[in-house]
Design an enzyme around this catalytic site. Structure first.
Site, short mmCIF file in Angstrom:
data_model
loop_
_atom_site.label_atom_id
_atom_site.label_comp_id
_atom_site.label_asym_id
_atom_site.label_seq_id
_atom_site.Cartn_x
_atom_site.Cartn_y
_atom_site.Cartn_z
N HIS A 81 -12.93 13.73 28.11
CA HIS A 81 -11.79 12.81 28.19
C HIS A 81 -10.70 13.30 27.24
O HIS A 81 -10.91 14.22 26.44
CB HIS A 81 -12.21 11.37 27.89
CG HIS A 81 -12.68 11.13 26.48
ND1 HIS A 81 -13.74 11.80 25.91
CD2 HIS A 81 -12.23 10.26 25.52
CE1 HIS A 81 -13.91 11.37 24.68
NE2 HIS A 81 -13.02 10.43 24.41
N ASP A 137 -9.84 14.02 19.59
CA ASP A 137 -11.01 14.65 18.96
C ASP A 137 -11.86 15.45 19.96
O ASP A 137 -12.88 16.03 19.58
CB ASP A 137 -11.87 13.63 18.21
CG ASP A 137 -12.38 12.47 19.06
OD1 ASP A 137 -11.67 12.07 20.00
OD2 ASP A 137 -13.48 11.96 18.78
N HIS A 138 -11.41 15.51 21.21
CA HIS A 138 -12.14 16.28 22.24
C HIS A 138 -11.29 17.38 22.86
O HIS A 138 -11.83 18.24 23.56
CB HIS A 138 -12.66 15.33 23.33
CG HIS A 138 -13.63 14.32 22.79
ND1 HIS A 138 -14.99 14.40 23.01
CD2 HIS A 138 -13.44 13.23 22.00
CE1 HIS A 138 -15.59 13.40 22.38
NE2 HIS A 138 -14.67 12.67 21.76
N HIS A 198 -15.26 3.96 28.90
CA HIS A 198 -14.67 4.19 27.57
C HIS A 198 -13.27 3.58 27.64
O HIS A 198 -12.88 3.04 28.67
CB HIS A 198 -14.64 5.71 27.33
CG HIS A 198 -14.32 6.12 25.93
ND1 HIS A 198 -14.83 5.47 24.82
CD2 HIS A 198 -13.55 7.12 25.44
CE1 HIS A 198 -14.37 6.07 23.73
NE2 HIS A 198 -13.59 7.06 24.08
N ASP A 212 -18.29 9.97 24.57
CA ASP A 212 -17.75 8.65 24.26
C ASP A 212 -17.91 7.63 25.39
O ASP A 212 -17.40 7.81 26.49
CB ASP A 212 -16.27 8.78 23.90
CG ASP A 212 -16.04 9.67 22.68
OD1 ASP A 212 -16.96 10.44 22.36
OD2 ASP A 212 -14.98 9.59 22.07
N HIS A 253 -21.52 13.30 17.27
CA HIS A 253 -20.29 12.49 17.27
C HIS A 253 -20.41 11.31 16.28
O HIS A 253 -20.27 10.14 16.63
CB HIS A 253 -20.03 11.98 18.70
CG HIS A 253 -18.65 11.45 18.95
ND1 HIS A 253 -18.31 10.14 18.72
CD2 HIS A 253 -17.52 12.03 19.42
CE1 HIS A 253 -17.05 9.94 19.05
NE2 HIS A 253 -16.54 11.06 19.47
ZN LIG Z 1 -14.60 11.00 20.44
ZN LIG Z 2 -12.93 8.84 22.91
#
Ligand SMILES: [Zn+2]
Ligand SMILES: [Zn+2]
Length: 297
Positions: A63, A67-68, A140, A208, A264
């Protein structure tokens, strides 16, 4: 022979810490190098792990939270400067084309490599002789995908059986392995008698998400589940869009997986002993990922 090596390049949620980079996981299997997510700093982590970024053949995006994905432009730029001759295949959830375009438009960037981005949801999206990849939407705050890597079952020759027919080291054995009955010296030899099924492994990657029954069917009977565990249960009230160690371990138990690795983690925990303890209450075969941790499957 099919061999798979998984390297954790980042195991932190949201923020990088001194010990942990945000999320990225590299899977090397035969000719494929699959990178799941590409957080800021992923290139450097690849260097630390001794993996050349040019090994990446597929980028699977879960996604578009920073942070990804914040490492994607840097990776693309480096591949362009590294004589990368393959076509980078990028897969991501619905909306990825737009996010990708906007991200790249923020830079004076002109791609020097070939790439193709496909938006996918709830389906098998790649297959070769050894394994296939499938994605499924999870819940999410924005559209997010989980991924499964599933090794195909293989037929092994049952030598004890075939040697009764004096059938040793013969091209016809290849036919049996491809699932075809054969006739040898006038005798019919059936696949079901002459071979043993070697079950392929299933690896599930669930990043996530908040807890949802659907996760159990995604990870069902996986040999390995790599799962986010942002919180210890008591802190989950801050943000319910992520799993706690209790959620992840209950998921592993309900999905009857063989092994669970948590990743994570929120940067609020300097020490993850309590995280591990919470997970072990529900599922014993669990460990915590660390940056640059490797495992062979
Ligand atoms: Zn994340
Ligand atoms: Zn996320």
């Amino acid at each position: 022979m099919f061999r798979m090596k998984i390297t954790f390049l980042g195991t932190s949620a949201m923020l990088p810490t001194k010990e942990r980079n945000p999320n990225a996981i590299f899977i090397s299997c035969n000719n494929e190098g699959i990178l799941i997510d590409c957080a800021e700093g992923t290139q450097r982590q690849l260097r630390y792990a001794g993996i050349s970024p040019t090994k990446v053949t597929k980028l699977l995006i879960t996604h578009w939270h920073g942070d990804h994905v914040l490492g994607i432009p840097g990776l693309m730029q480096s591949l362009g400067a590294s004589n990368y001759t393959k076509k980078l295949e990028i897969y991501g959830p619905k909306g990825s084309k737009n996010f990708f375009k906007n991200m790249m438009n923020g830079l004076a960037f002109k791609s020097r490599i070939k790439y193709e981005l496909k938006e996918i949801e709830n389906k098998k999206f790649f297959e070769n002789d050894d394994f296939y990849l499938e994605a499924e939407n999870v819940k999410h705050s924005i559209t997010c995908l989980s991924y499964n890597l599933i090794e195909k079952d293989k037929l092994k020759i049952n030598i004890d059986y075939t040697k009764k027919f004096n059938l040793i080291r013969h091209p016809l054995l290849g036919e049996l392995q491809r699932g075809k009955d054969i006739v040898y010296q006038g005798k019919k030899i059936k696949v079901k008698d002459a071979t043993i099924v070697k079950k392929g492994k299933k690896i599930s990657f669930i990043l996530d998400t908040y807890y949802d029954k659907k996760l159990v069917s995604i990870a069902k009977n996986a040999d390995l589940l790599i799962c986010e565990s942002t919180w210890i249960e008591r802190d989950k009230l801050i943000d319910k869009e992520h799993l706690s160690a209790k959620d992840s371990s209950l998921l592993a138990k309900r999905a009857k997986v063989k092994r669970l690795i948590l990743t994570h983690f929120s940067q609020r925990y300097k020490n993850l002993d309590e995280m591990l303890k919470e997970a072990k209450k529900e599922f014993n075969n669990v460990e915590l990922a660390q940056d640059l941790m490797n495992l062979e499957i």
